[in-house]
Every structure is written in structure tokens, then in C-alpha cells.
Design an enzyme around this catalytic site. Sequence first.
Site, PDB file in Angstrom:
ATOM      1  N   ASP A  31       3.986  -4.664  10.200  1.00  0.00           N
ATOM      2  CA  ASP A  31       5.442  -4.645  10.036  1.00  0.00           C
ATOM      3  C   ASP A  31       6.099  -5.186  11.283  1.00  0.00           C
ATOM      4  OD1 ASP A  31       6.107  -3.374   7.488  1.00  0.00           O
ATOM      5  OD2 ASP A  31       5.177  -1.556   8.299  1.00  0.00           O
ATOM      6  N   ASP A 167       5.770  -0.594  -0.974  1.00  0.00           N
ATOM      7  CA  ASP A 167       5.842  -0.311   0.459  1.00  0.00           C
ATOM      8  C   ASP A 167       6.927   0.704   0.790  1.00  0.00           C
ATOM      9  OD1 ASP A 167       5.525  -0.437   3.172  1.00  0.00           O
ATOM     10  OD2 ASP A 167       6.401  -2.437   3.414  1.00  0.00           O
TER      11      ASP A 167
HETATM   12  C1  DX5 Z   1       9.407  -0.116   6.302  1.00  0.00           C
HETATM   13  C2  DX5 Z   1       8.045  -0.747   6.407  1.00  0.00           C
HETATM   14  C3  DX5 Z   1       6.941   0.030   5.747  1.00  0.00           C
HETATM   15  C4  DX5 Z   1       6.760   1.398   6.347  1.00  0.00           C
HETATM   16  C5  DX5 Z   1       5.670   2.184   5.692  1.00  0.00           C
HETATM   17  O1  DX5 Z   1      10.300  -0.914   6.982  1.00  0.00           O
HETATM   18  O2  DX5 Z   1       8.044  -2.024   5.828  1.00  0.00           O
HETATM   19  O3  DX5 Z   1       5.736  -0.706   5.762  1.00  0.00           O
HETATM   20  O4  DX5 Z   1       6.517   1.354   7.682  1.00  0.00           O
HETATM   21  O5  DX5 Z   1       5.619   3.400   6.353  1.00  0.00           O
HETATM   22  P1  DX5 Z   1       5.761   4.798   5.611  1.00  0.00           P
HETATM   23  O6  DX5 Z   1       4.529   4.887   4.735  1.00  0.00           O
HETATM   24  O7  DX5 Z   1       5.784   5.776   6.711  1.00  0.00           O
HETATM   25  O8  DX5 Z   1       7.011   4.746   4.793  1.00  0.00           O
HETATM   26 ZN    ZN Z   2       6.142  -3.018   5.464  1.00  0.00          ZN
END
Ligand code: DX5
Ligand code: ZN
Length: 208
Positions: A31, A167
Site C-alpha cells: 500500500d 481490500d
Molecule cells: C487501505 C489499504 C488496505 C488496508 C488493509 O487504504 O488499501 O490495504 O491497509 O488493512 P486492514 O486489513 O487493516 O483494513
Molecule cells: Zn490496499
Amino acid sequence: MKIAVSYLSSNNYLDCIKKINESNADFIHVDLCDGKYVNTKNFEIKDTIKLLKNSQKPLNIHLMVANPKKIIKYFKNLNVESITIHNLSNSKKILNYIKKKGYKCGIALNPNENIDLIKDYLNLIDELLIMSVVPGKGGQSFINNTLEKIDNINSIKNSYHFITAIDGGINNETIKLLKDKNIDLVISGSYITNSKDYNETINKLKKI
Ligand code: DX5
Ligand code: ZN
């Protein structure tokens, strides 16, 4: 269903990436937030390259950035599987650029965005990343109306060749909502990276 693990929420990226590499995750979900497309900023590109250059796991890269082209050129020595962008004014050009570089390409759909917004790119993409949280940070709650969106997408999916990825906010409870939803790739961050034993937690998600 495959699993990609995001290190976004971790407070020690190096250690977390090492643990993901040693786990049975299918991909590392990278990310990258630039402080422009989203309010948060979480990287300097040179540090990111250093962190990921020895990764054995293929990288599923998620660019939450206003200018993807500026960054993509740095990825050439990394183990990149795919690069996903958000909908921008020049999305088509960037998706073609990613493909020309030999990577799979994807587009992300935010919770407040409708599939119609990206319909012109659906025949071009390898991955449709359905955001179940507002992009920018980890550890948020799964937004429930994503489920309806998944049903809409499933009704047209057969005409295309993309895989669907989901996601945000995935844990042992919300994963149950995805049963029978035909999702190819699940991205999970904090639920896995806050756990002691990554494999045990990944296996819980894979069990549905
Ligand atoms: C949000 C990101 C995700 C997120 C996933 O901006 O794109 O990939 O970090 O993390 P969790 O599983 O903690 O929501
Ligand atoms: Zn992400």
C-alpha cells in the site's frame, strides 16, 4: 481464494515484510499512500525499494497516489506481480503503461464509486480491487454495502478476464460475508499483522 497481506498498519515495515515472506501468504500487498490522492503519506520511494528488493513473495502493489507514473519506473528490479491504480483522469494511459512494462494491471473502486465509473477499463484490467474501506489507512471497519457491489460485479464478470480482489476491514468475522461471493483475492492487513502467528491467522481466513 488467495491471500495478500498488507504491512500498512505495522509499525516495523522491515520486520513485518520478513514475517509475510516467511508465511504462507500468496502475495505481499504493498500500500503506497502519497499524501495527495489520500491524506496520509507512508513512503519514500527509495526506502520502499530497499524494503522490498529481496522479497520472495510476489508483490501486489496498490498505488493510492495522484501520479503513478512517477513511481512505477522504480519497480523494475522488484518481484512485481501486479500494479493497481485508482481512477484518475488519465487511467487508461497509465493502465496501458503498466501493461507495456510487463506487469498485470488493476483498478481500484472506492466505496463511494460505482462500477459504471470504470466501465471503459474493464476489458483492459487483470484485477478489479474492490475497496471495502475508504483508502488511506489500515485498521478500519468493513463497509457492508460493499457486498451489494460485489453482486453487481459478479453479474458482469463473465464477460471479462479480470480477477476480483477485496481490500479493507477483513478479519475472521467479515471474511464470512464473502462466502460464495466468488472473490479471487482477499487482502488483509491489521488482522494478520497484529497477530502473533501469521500462518495461523491466514489459515483462519482461508478456511471459509
Ligand atoms: C487501505 C489499504 C488496505 C488496508 C488493509 O487504504 O488499501 O490495504 O491497509 O488493512 P486492514 O486489513 O487493516 O483494513
Ligand atoms: Zn490496499
